[in-house]
Design a protein around this motif. Structure first.
Motif, PDB file in Angstrom:
ATOM      1  N   SER A 200      26.963  -9.950 -20.807  1.00  0.00           N
ATOM      2  CA  SER A 200      26.220  -9.394 -19.672  1.00  0.00           C
ATOM      3  C   SER A 200      26.922  -9.553 -18.336  1.00  0.00           C
ATOM      4  O   SER A 200      26.309  -9.363 -17.291  1.00  0.00           O
ATOM      5  CB  SER A 200      24.840 -10.055 -19.591  1.00  0.00           C
ATOM      6  OG  SER A 200      24.967 -11.453 -19.462  1.00  0.00           O
ATOM      7  N   GLU A 201      28.194  -9.882 -18.346  1.00  0.00           N
ATOM      8  CA  GLU A 201      28.918 -10.080 -17.098  1.00  0.00           C
ATOM      9  C   GLU A 201      29.362  -8.740 -16.518  1.00  0.00           C
ATOM     10  O   GLU A 201      30.062  -7.959 -17.170  1.00  0.00           O
ATOM     11  CB  GLU A 201      30.141 -10.970 -17.342  1.00  0.00           C
ATOM     12  CG  GLU A 201      30.791 -11.460 -16.072  1.00  0.00           C
ATOM     13  CD  GLU A 201      31.911 -12.457 -16.346  1.00  0.00           C
ATOM     14  OE1 GLU A 201      32.500 -12.954 -15.371  1.00  0.00           O
ATOM     15  OE2 GLU A 201      32.180 -12.732 -17.533  1.00  0.00           O
ATOM     16  N   ILE A 202      28.947  -8.463 -15.289  1.00  0.00           N
ATOM     17  CA  ILE A 202      29.272  -7.197 -14.628  1.00  0.00           C
ATOM     18  C   ILE A 202      30.547  -7.337 -13.802  1.00  0.00           C
ATOM     19  O   ILE A 202      30.778  -8.378 -13.180  1.00  0.00           O
ATOM     20  CB  ILE A 202      28.086  -6.734 -13.757  1.00  0.00           C
ATOM     21  CG1 ILE A 202      26.933  -6.275 -14.672  1.00  0.00           C
ATOM     22  CG2 ILE A 202      28.488  -5.613 -12.802  1.00  0.00           C
ATOM     23  CD1 ILE A 202      25.702  -5.811 -13.957  1.00  0.00           C
ATOM     24  N   ARG A 203      31.357  -6.301 -13.804  1.00  0.00           N
ATOM     25  CA  ARG A 203      32.651  -6.340 -13.123  1.00  0.00           C
ATOM     26  C   ARG A 203      32.506  -6.568 -11.614  1.00  0.00           C
ATOM     27  O   ARG A 203      31.513  -6.151 -11.008  1.00  0.00           O
ATOM     28  CB  ARG A 203      33.435  -5.054 -13.414  1.00  0.00           C
ATOM     29  CG  ARG A 203      32.772  -3.791 -12.916  1.00  0.00           C
ATOM     30  CD  ARG A 203      33.331  -2.526 -13.582  1.00  0.00           C
ATOM     31  NE  ARG A 203      34.762  -2.321 -13.299  1.00  0.00           N
ATOM     32  CZ  ARG A 203      35.454  -1.256 -13.749  1.00  0.00           C
ATOM     33  NH1 ARG A 203      34.846  -0.321 -14.478  1.00  0.00           N
ATOM     34  NH2 ARG A 203      36.727  -1.139 -13.457  1.00  0.00           N
ATOM     35  N   THR A 204      33.515  -7.209 -11.033  1.00  0.00           N
ATOM     36  CA  THR A 204      33.489  -7.544  -9.606  1.00  0.00           C
ATOM     37  C   THR A 204      34.729  -7.003  -8.887  1.00  0.00           C
ATOM     38  O   THR A 204      35.163  -7.565  -7.875  1.00  0.00           O
ATOM     39  CB  THR A 204      33.413  -9.072  -9.410  1.00  0.00           C
ATOM     40  OG1 THR A 204      34.523  -9.687 -10.078  1.00  0.00           O
ATOM     41  CG2 THR A 204      32.113  -9.632  -9.952  1.00  0.00           C
ATOM     42  N   ASP A 205      35.289  -5.928  -9.421  1.00  0.00           N
ATOM     43  CA  ASP A 205      36.519  -5.368  -8.844  1.00  0.00           C
ATOM     44  C   ASP A 205      36.259  -4.230  -7.861  1.00  0.00           C
ATOM     45  O   ASP A 205      37.170  -3.493  -7.499  1.00  0.00           O
ATOM     46  CB  ASP A 205      37.446  -4.877  -9.959  1.00  0.00           C
ATOM     47  CG  ASP A 205      36.780  -3.831 -10.850  1.00  0.00           C
ATOM     48  OD1 ASP A 205      35.575  -3.553 -10.656  1.00  0.00           O
ATOM     49  OD2 ASP A 205      37.459  -3.288 -11.754  1.00  0.00           O
ATOM     50  N   GLY A 206      35.009  -4.100  -7.415  1.00  0.00           N
ATOM     51  CA  GLY A 206      34.673  -3.070  -6.429  1.00  0.00           C
ATOM     52  C   GLY A 206      34.076  -1.815  -7.005  1.00  0.00           C
ATOM     53  O   GLY A 206      33.555  -0.970  -6.257  1.00  0.00           O
ATOM     54  N   VAL A 207      34.109  -1.666  -8.335  1.00  0.00           N
ATOM     55  CA  VAL A 207      33.506  -0.488  -8.972  1.00  0.00           C
ATOM     56  C   VAL A 207      31.985  -0.581  -8.944  1.00  0.00           C
ATOM     57  O   VAL A 207      31.287   0.390  -8.654  1.00  0.00           O
ATOM     58  CB  VAL A 207      34.020  -0.337 -10.419  1.00  0.00           C
ATOM     59  CG1 VAL A 207      33.218   0.729 -11.164  1.00  0.00           C
ATOM     60  CG2 VAL A 207      35.499   0.035 -10.416  1.00  0.00           C
ATOM     61  N   TYR A 208      31.480  -1.776  -9.254  1.00  0.00           N
ATOM     62  CA  TYR A 208      30.042  -2.030  -9.140  1.00  0.00           C
ATOM     63  C   TYR A 208      29.792  -2.636  -7.763  1.00  0.00           C
ATOM     64  O   TYR A 208      30.352  -3.686  -7.431  1.00  0.00           O
ATOM     65  CB  TYR A 208      29.572  -2.978 -10.239  1.00  0.00           C
ATOM     66  CG  TYR A 208      28.076  -3.257 -10.219  1.00  0.00           C
ATOM     67  CD1 TYR A 208      27.208  -2.516 -11.008  1.00  0.00           C
ATOM     68  CD2 TYR A 208      27.544  -4.260  -9.408  1.00  0.00           C
ATOM     69  CE1 TYR A 208      25.840  -2.770 -10.996  1.00  0.00           C
ATOM     70  CE2 TYR A 208      26.186  -4.519  -9.388  1.00  0.00           C
ATOM     71  CZ  TYR A 208      25.334  -3.772 -10.186  1.00  0.00           C
ATOM     72  OH  TYR A 208      23.977  -4.026 -10.165  1.00  0.00           O
ATOM     73  N   VAL A 209      28.973  -1.966  -6.968  1.00  0.00           N
ATOM     74  CA  VAL A 209      28.740  -2.402  -5.587  1.00  0.00           C
ATOM     75  C   VAL A 209      27.310  -2.919  -5.449  1.00  0.00           C
ATOM     76  O   VAL A 209      26.348  -2.150  -5.543  1.00  0.00           O
ATOM     77  CB  VAL A 209      28.959  -1.234  -4.589  1.00  0.00           C
ATOM     78  CG1 VAL A 209      28.782  -1.721  -3.159  1.00  0.00           C
ATOM     79  CG2 VAL A 209      30.336  -0.609  -4.791  1.00  0.00           C
ATOM     80  N   GLU A 210      27.174  -4.236  -5.254  1.00  0.00           N
ATOM     81  CA  GLU A 210      25.835  -4.797  -5.051  1.00  0.00           C
ATOM     82  C   GLU A 210      25.260  -4.254  -3.755  1.00  0.00           C
ATOM     83  O   GLU A 210      25.896  -4.312  -2.708  1.00  0.00           O
ATOM     84  CB  GLU A 210      25.904  -6.321  -5.005  1.00  0.00           C
ATOM     85  CG  GLU A 210      26.246  -6.945  -6.339  1.00  0.00           C
ATOM     86  CD  GLU A 210      26.041  -8.454  -6.351  1.00  0.00           C
ATOM     87  OE1 GLU A 210      25.624  -9.007  -5.322  1.00  0.00           O
ATOM     88  OE2 GLU A 210      26.307  -9.070  -7.397  1.00  0.00           O
ATOM     89  N   SER A 211      24.036  -3.726  -3.844  1.00  0.00           N
ATOM     90  CA  SER A 211      23.474  -2.994  -2.705  1.00  0.00           C
ATOM     91  C   SER A 211      22.147  -3.545  -2.221  1.00  0.00           C
ATOM     92  O   SER A 211      21.316  -2.814  -1.686  1.00  0.00           O
ATOM     93  CB  SER A 211      23.333  -1.516  -3.081  1.00  0.00           C
ATOM     94  OG  SER A 211      24.585  -0.986  -3.473  1.00  0.00           O
ATOM     95  N   GLY A 212      21.918  -4.834  -2.437  1.00  0.00           N
ATOM     96  CA  GLY A 212      20.719  -5.466  -1.907  1.00  0.00           C
ATOM     97  C   GLY A 212      19.475  -5.189  -2.722  1.00  0.00           C
ATOM     98  O   GLY A 212      19.506  -4.500  -3.746  1.00  0.00           O
ATOM     99  N   GLU A 213      18.360  -5.729  -2.242  1.00  0.00           N
ATOM    100  CA  GLU A 213      17.086  -5.613  -2.943  1.00  0.00           C
ATOM    101  C   GLU A 213      16.299  -4.360  -2.559  1.00  0.00           C
ATOM    102  O   GLU A 213      15.259  -4.078  -3.142  1.00  0.00           O
ATOM    103  CB  GLU A 213      16.222  -6.850  -2.659  1.00  0.00           C
ATOM    104  CG  GLU A 213      16.793  -8.146  -3.196  1.00  0.00           C
ATOM    105  CD  GLU A 213      16.757  -8.235  -4.707  1.00  0.00           C
ATOM    106  OE1 GLU A 213      16.204  -7.310  -5.349  1.00  0.00           O
ATOM    107  OE2 GLU A 213      17.285  -9.218  -5.251  1.00  0.00           O
ATOM    108  N   ASN A 214      16.795  -3.609  -1.588  1.00  0.00           N
ATOM    109  CA  ASN A 214      16.093  -2.411  -1.130  1.00  0.00           C
ATOM    110  C   ASN A 214      16.597  -1.193  -1.893  1.00  0.00           C
ATOM    111  O   ASN A 214      17.670  -0.661  -1.615  1.00  0.00           O
ATOM    112  CB  ASN A 214      16.308  -2.229   0.376  1.00  0.00           C
ATOM    113  CG  ASN A 214      15.492  -1.084   0.950  1.00  0.00           C
ATOM    114  OD1 ASN A 214      14.932  -0.265   0.212  1.00  0.00           O
ATOM    115  ND2 ASN A 214      15.412  -1.022   2.258  1.00  0.00           N
TER     116      ASN A 214
END
Length: 351
Positions: free
Chosen positions: A214-228
């Motif tokens: 379940s580890e999501i990539r952190t190379d900039g492809v997946y962009v965390e966009s907050g809770e909103n």
């Protein structure tokens, strides 16, 4: 001081303490997905009762439950909204902090939509292809080892997918939507693949059975966009190459701006989520701190309204916001738990 004066002083002191330890306004925290549903109930409650409208904050499921479980002090939240069931570790944290009387309220279903701008051509993606797009580690070409995710375009994964850059706006780690996505997509796909399971058979002592699953990539492809989740919708309208991950209710509210992709050839809809044919659907909850019932007199009335037919019934107000209603029998059982303040037990968490 006379006995009478002493008694009056004690009464006055007691009244002051009671006033300071009680409040009329309910405090609610938690899931951004449940937020619009809870806010609608709060507005209805404020408009139809003598109590003030409850305060509802969107903190994410994990963050909300952490605040909820911090203790029974009157300054802690009364309710935690959740887009997944409470975890055993969270239940334990609650117990250790004295939050020992909790009721779990199941209110309905929601799907996790994979959406994009309505201005571009949509495409179908399988659950496995979706997992491969966002996972931190994927199988090597020979399938014998795990490697850092090399996929930059959807077409890198399959010739059937568009020649389009992979950009995914999604929720942060504190989000219940993120937890559900990891479980329903990544874990569901990868725990069936030998390259993952064999790795952890060799590393059982490390107790990392699900980390790579379940580890999501952190190379900039997946962009965390907050809770909103509305922020993700806005980003999709500005970046037509991107896709976003959020609750179906936000897709339903923004159909003029975004459209959902089909997963395994099934589009997200009220019908497909209710009948479980849509592959990425989950249950919606809120958790009640029964130990606040005496000091927050509005709490029981609010809970009763939330699980009423008026709100979560087949034609309830919340269905207009995208909540998928429970079956009649399930809804009746869920409502009885709330009305009877049924105490949540550790074994109940094994949904």
């Amino acid at each position: 001081m006379s006995f009478k004066k002493t008694s009056m002083a004690l009464i006055a002191s007691t009244l002051l303490v009671t006033t300071l330890s009680a409040r009329d306004q309910i405090k609610i925290v938690g899931s951004s997905t449940v937020y619009p549903f809870s806010s609608s109930v709060a507005e209805e409650f404020g408009a139809t009762t003598s109590f003030p409208t409850p305060v509802v904050e969107s903190t994410g499921t994990g963050g909300g439950i952490k605040l909820f479980c911090a203790g029974v002090d009157i300054n802690t939240p009364d309710i935690a909204n959740a887009s997944r069931a409470m975890k055993a570790s969270e239940f334990k944290m609650c117990q250790e902090n004295g939050v020992t009387d909790i009721t779990e309220a199941l209110i309905g279903f929601d799907g996790i939509a994979i959406a994009q701008s309505s201005k571009v051509q949509g495409f179908n993606v399988t659950k496995e292809q979706l997992a491969l797009a966002v996972a931190a580690q994927v199988p090597s070409a020979d399938g014998k080892s795990l490697i850092a995710n090399p996929y930059k375009k959807w077409s890198d994964i399959s010739n059937n997918l568009p020649n389009r850059e992979i950009i995914v706006y999604g929720p942060p780690k504190s989000s219940g939507t993120r937890d559900s996505f990891e479980e329903l997509v990544l874990q569901s796909v990868f725990e069936k693949k030998a390259v993952y399971t064999d790795l952890y058979k060799k590393d059982e002592k490390a107790n990392k059975k699900y980390k790579a699953y379940s580890e999501i990539r952190t190379d900039g492809v997946y962009v965390e966009s907050g809770e909103n989740d509305n922020l993700i919708v806005q980003k999709l309208t500005k970046n037509e190459a991107a896709v976003g991950i959020f609750g179906y209710s936000f897709l339903a509210e923004n159909r003029d701006k975004v459209v959902g992709l089909s997963i395994d050839n099934v589009f997200p809809s009220v019908e497909t989520i209710a009948n479980s044919s849509y592959p990425v659907a989950r249950s919606m909850y809120f958790y009640i701190k029964n130990q606040h019932s005496k000091d927050v007199p509005a709490l029981n009335q609010f809970n009763k309204l939330f699980v009423s037919e008026k709100m979560i019934g087949k034609d309830g107000i919340l269905t207009e916001l995208g909540l998928i209603p429970l079956t009649d029998d399930t809804r009746t059982r869920a409502r009885a738990k709330v009305l009877n303040s049924e105490k949540l037990k550790a074994e109940d968490l094994k949904h």
